[in-house]
Design an enzyme around this catalytic site. Structure first.
Site: not given
Length: 513
Positions: A54, A61, A286
């Site tokens: 491959y 693909g 805060r």
């Protein structure tokens, strides 16, 4: 300008930034050249065998089942580059393309791709010549890597397609290569595939986003401190012993930054001296260290992922040290995509809390004595009313950009590639989010510095005074009657974006985290 040496063991975020943004030169190490040659010998040996391998002697693909005869293999490699260079839409930024090219070279130099040393050298030569392939916004699903963007880069190596020259003019790539004395590559077995198969685009954008967000979070600590001061808030909530009992590192760092900016302030601590005394400040004031700090810790995690990916060889198939050429799934962008989305969420929340402080500064019912909208003559003047609208619009956009791309997947390649990462999309929207966050912080800085200056008779902290003086010198104007506001906001944006806010404060505070 310095030279970045690419070896076999990956690279660093700093090197990515140096090449992408600083135009640093790139050089292959002797070890990388040796590893490239050895891996190529393995690929050549496999190419000579009758058995299909491959990526070496097959299609790709969904077409991987076809064995390709030797006389067609060069054409196969050219064809995969040409057919995959199928991007559309606006051009991608030069720095992104340079990062993309450099990171592909990083993987090629690992010796796990089977690419010839001459091809790797051409990649370095193109970077060093300042030639930037034209890459388009759309075309990557983040699996198998950033295929279309990388294909446009590979096309330039072949002397095809369009690219931008060092003078910024787009020309045919062949002309630019010839002008630079670079010979186009003739791809051989596996090389076309090896140039396309990686997470390089999303990773490059991740590295740059981390660098930008680190600076922005320091700026955000400063603007949060300025807002606290303008609102006559208390700095007691920033005490180190309070953050030590919830020991998130980022929280402690943000609190320490804010405390350093507020040292010596004559505005803090008045919250119980007013006609309607406060027991405590609002969450947006805060809890700034908790929110800013959580973002800092998110950046630290994202950096860990980026560093792992920078040390990786991402290709399919890969050449292993024992001579095997194996198919794998390392090109999948999930690890990078997740943290890109995570950073977008953190950035959106930081923008949101900054906007809430700006809105509080502008509201006479919550600003503790400041004029409505910080206007010179409220009613005649609108003050910063619409500056907050602009900031709110940016925050709303940030929330949309925080929707994760990586939660999506769309099948491709005849269902062979049936689960993709969408990492490129996550990276693209994060770039927009970082850009917008810069503007949001700039608007807060603009409002907070005006609010401090309107507190007549009270002396700001020395660091705040330094920030205000530097901002005014940079064209960010102070209180006064209404005027054309866009230039002021643009100057504030540039002041934050260029790091001038941090640079103004640090001579007073010392280095901030």
């Amino acid at each position: 300008m310095h030279t970045v040496v690419v070896g076999t063991s990956g690279t660093t975020p700093e090197d990515v930034i140096a090449v992408a943004r600083g135009n640093a030169k790139v050089e292959l190490s002797a070890g990388a050249i040796d590893a490239l040659a050895k891996a190529r010998e393995i690929v050549d040996a496999l190419a000579a065998k009758p058995e299909p391998v491959y990526g070496v002697s097959t299609g790709f693909g969904a077409l991987a089942s076809r064995h390709i005869s030797p006389e067609l293999r060069a054409q196969l490699q050219r064809n995969i580059v040409r057919s995959h260079a199928a991007g559309m839409g606006p051009r991608v930024e030069r720095e992104v393309v340079r990062a993309l090219m450099f990171l592909r070279l990083k993987t090629v130099a690992s010796g796990h791709t089977g690419v010839r040393p001459s091809v790797a050298q051409t990649m370095a030569d193109v970077l060093n010549a300042g030639i930037t392939p034209v890459v388009h916004e759309y075309g990557s699903l983040g699996c198998s890597g950033d295929l279309a963007p990388l294909s446009h880069c590979a096309l330039t190596l072949m002397g095809e397609g369009d690219a931008e020259g060092p003078d910024g003019v787009v020309k045919p790539a062949g002309e630019l290569l010839a002008a630079a004395g670079i010979e186009p590559v003739e791809l051989r077995e596996k090389e076309g595939l090896a140039l396309l198969n990686g997470t390089d685009g999303m990773l490059g954008m991740l590295c740059m986003a981390i660098a930008d967000l680190k600076k922005l979070y320091t700026s955000a600590d400063i603007t949060a401190a300025l807002s606290l001061e303008a609102l006559l808030g208390t700095d007691k909530v920033l005490a180190p012993e309070l953050h030590a009992i919830r020991p998130h590192p980022g929280q402690g760092a943000s609190a320490a930054n804010m405390l350093a900016v507020l040292k010596g302030s004559g505005l803090t601590g008045h919250f119980q001296e007013e006609e309607a005394p406060r027991v405590q400040d609002a969450y947006s004031v805060r809890c700034a260290p908790q929110v800013n700090g959580a973002g800092r810790d998110t950046i630290a995690y994202a950096l860990t992922v980026a560093e792992r990916e920078l040390a990786s060889a991402v290709d399919n198939p890969v050449v292993l040290a024992d001579g095997r050429v194996e198919s794998n799934g390392n090109f999948h962008g999930a690890p990078v995509a997740y943290v890109l989305d995570f950073l977008a969420i953190a950035a959106a929340d930081l923008g949101s809390i900054a906007e809430r402080r700006t809105d509080r500064l502008l509201d006479k019912n919550r600003s503790h004595g400041l004029p409505p909208f910080l206007a010179d003559d409220a009613g005649v003047d609108s003050g910063l009313m619409i500056a907050q609208y602009t900031q709110a619009a940016l925050v709303s956009e940030m929330k949309r950009l925080a929707v994760p791309a990586s939660a999506d997947s769309i099948p491709s390649s005849a269902m062979q590639e049936d689960h993709v990462s969408m990492g490129w999309s996550a990276a693209r929207k994060l770039r927009t989010a970082v850009d917008n966050l810069t503007r949001i912080i700039a608007v807060e800085m603009y409002a907070a510095t005006r609010g401090i200056e309107l507190r007549k008779g009270l002396t700001p902290a020395p660091a705040s005074q330094a920030a205000i003086a530097a901002a005014r010198a940079a064209g960010v104007q102070g209180p006064g009657p209404d005027r054309f506001l866009a230039p002021d906001l643009a100057a504030a944006d540039a002041f934050v974006r260029e790091g001038k806010l941090v640079a103004a404060v640090e001579p007073v505070t010392g280095p901030l985290a």
